[in-house]
Design an enzyme around this catalytic site. Structure first.
Site, PDB file in Angstrom:
ATOM      1  N   CYS A   7     -16.595  18.556 -27.849  1.00  0.00           N
ATOM      2  CA  CYS A   7     -16.531  17.130 -27.484  1.00  0.00           C
ATOM      3  C   CYS A   7     -17.296  16.956 -26.176  1.00  0.00           C
ATOM      4  O   CYS A   7     -18.104  17.816 -25.795  1.00  0.00           O
ATOM      5  CB  CYS A   7     -15.087  16.637 -27.388  1.00  0.00           C
ATOM      6  N   ASN A  10     -14.355  18.551 -23.059  1.00  0.00           N
ATOM      7  CA  ASN A  10     -13.560  19.750 -23.410  1.00  0.00           C
ATOM      8  C   ASN A  10     -12.175  19.743 -22.755  1.00  0.00           C
ATOM      9  O   ASN A  10     -11.615  20.803 -22.456  1.00  0.00           O
ATOM     10  CB  ASN A  10     -14.314  21.050 -23.088  1.00  0.00           C
ATOM     11  N   CYS A  12      -9.889  16.855 -23.865  1.00  0.00           N
ATOM     12  CA  CYS A  12      -9.037  16.032 -24.737  1.00  0.00           C
ATOM     13  C   CYS A  12      -9.164  16.439 -26.207  1.00  0.00           C
ATOM     14  O   CYS A  12      -8.263  17.049 -26.780  1.00  0.00           O
ATOM     15  CB  CYS A  12      -9.360  14.542 -24.591  1.00  0.00           C
ATOM     16  N   ARG A  13     -10.286  16.115 -26.838  1.00  0.00           N
ATOM     17  CA  ARG A  13     -10.386  16.269 -28.293  1.00  0.00           C
ATOM     18  C   ARG A  13     -10.622  17.706 -28.742  1.00  0.00           C
ATOM     19  O   ARG A  13      -9.923  18.214 -29.626  1.00  0.00           O
ATOM     20  CB  ARG A  13     -11.508  15.360 -28.829  1.00  0.00           C
ATOM     21  N   SER A  14     -11.627  18.375 -28.165  1.00  0.00           N
ATOM     22  CA  SER A  14     -11.954  19.709 -28.712  1.00  0.00           C
ATOM     23  C   SER A  14     -10.890  20.772 -28.408  1.00  0.00           C
ATOM     24  O   SER A  14     -10.655  21.633 -29.265  1.00  0.00           O
ATOM     25  CB  SER A  14     -13.351  20.161 -28.301  1.00  0.00           C
ATOM     26  N   ASP A 122     -12.792   8.911 -28.360  1.00  0.00           N
ATOM     27  CA  ASP A 122     -12.495   9.579 -27.099  1.00  0.00           C
ATOM     28  C   ASP A 122     -11.283   8.906 -26.461  1.00  0.00           C
ATOM     29  O   ASP A 122     -11.360   7.736 -26.082  1.00  0.00           O
ATOM     30  CB  ASP A 122     -13.715   9.459 -26.181  1.00  0.00           C
TER      31      ASP A 122
HETATM   32  P1  4NP Z   1     -13.105  14.660 -24.324  1.00  0.00           P
HETATM   33  O1  4NP Z   1     -12.765  13.427 -23.363  1.00  0.00           O
HETATM   34  O2  4NP Z   1     -14.595  14.623 -24.576  1.00  0.00           O
HETATM   35  O3  4NP Z   1     -12.326  14.394 -25.568  1.00  0.00           O
HETATM   36  O4  4NP Z   1     -12.662  15.899 -23.587  1.00  0.00           O
HETATM   37  C1  4NP Z   1     -13.453  13.253 -22.144  1.00  0.00           C
HETATM   38  C2  4NP Z   1     -12.971  13.841 -21.012  1.00  0.00           C
HETATM   39  C3  4NP Z   1     -13.618  13.670 -19.805  1.00  0.00           C
HETATM   40  C4  4NP Z   1     -14.768  12.897 -19.749  1.00  0.00           C
HETATM   41  C5  4NP Z   1     -15.257  12.323 -20.895  1.00  0.00           C
HETATM   42  C6  4NP Z   1     -14.606  12.486 -22.086  1.00  0.00           C
HETATM   43  N1  4NP Z   1     -15.417  12.697 -18.507  1.00  0.00           N
HETATM   44  O5  4NP Z   1     -16.411  11.951 -18.477  1.00  0.00           O
HETATM   45  O6  4NP Z   1     -15.006  13.268 -17.499  1.00  0.00           O
END
Ligand code: 4NP
Length: 149
Positions: A7, A10, A12-14, A122
């Site tokens: 994702c 790294n 939340c989703r992955s 997200d």
């Molecule tokens: P993820 O969510 O891609 O599901 O881990 C996010 C976590 C942090 C950020 C973006 C998306 N960020 O921009 O910090």
């Protein structure tokens, strides 16, 4: 097969997908390495988002001990499948592979999933219900992938 879930951050989703896959693939002789990574470097070394940890733990998939890292050149050579959470991740991964090379097959996690939804939204910055909704999609996506890789 070695599986990498990807994702943006790294956190939340992955990592949720990694946690689900670690449990659902127990005893599955087809599955080797399972890991997750993010397109961006911002959260490297950090544990998953506290809300995703709570949602995943409540569903029976503890992810608290996972740590974030950024996607690396070697991933495209070491993993058989790289499973992207959304189309932007998929595009970015394909662009990196065009530069780096590597055997990994890149697809959306939800490509074979039953819900008619192809991207995992997200949940970062959202409400707990956003994390729960994303987690449900991830769980059915991992189930569907393991049933029909
Ligand atoms: P993820 O969510 O891609 O599901 O881990 C996010 C976590 C942090 C950020 C973006 C998306 N960020 O921009 O910090």
């Amino acid at each position: 097969m070695d599986l990498l879930f990807v994702c943006l951050g790294n956190i939340c989703r992955s990592p949720a997908a990694e946690g689900v896959a670690l449990v659902l693939s127990r005893g599955d002789s087809r599955i080797g390495r399972i890991d997750s990574a993010g397109m961006g470097p911002w959260h490297a070394g950090n544990p998953p988002h506290v809300t995703m940890c709570e949602v995943a733990r409540a569903a029976g998939y503890p992810i608290d001990d996972l740590r974030a890292r950024q996607v690396d050149r070697s991933d495209f050579f070491e993993f058989d499948w790289i499973l992207a959470m959304d189309r932007q991740n998929q595009r970015d991964l394909l662009a990196l592979q065009a530069t780096f090379g590597g055997k990994a097959k890149i697809r959306l996690l939800l490509d074979g999933a039953p819900d008619g939804i192809y991207e995992v939204p997200d949940p970062y910055g959202g409400a707990i219900s956003d994390f729960q909704d994303s987690f449900s999609l991830i769980r059915s996506g991992v189930r569907a992938f393991l049933a029909h890789p």
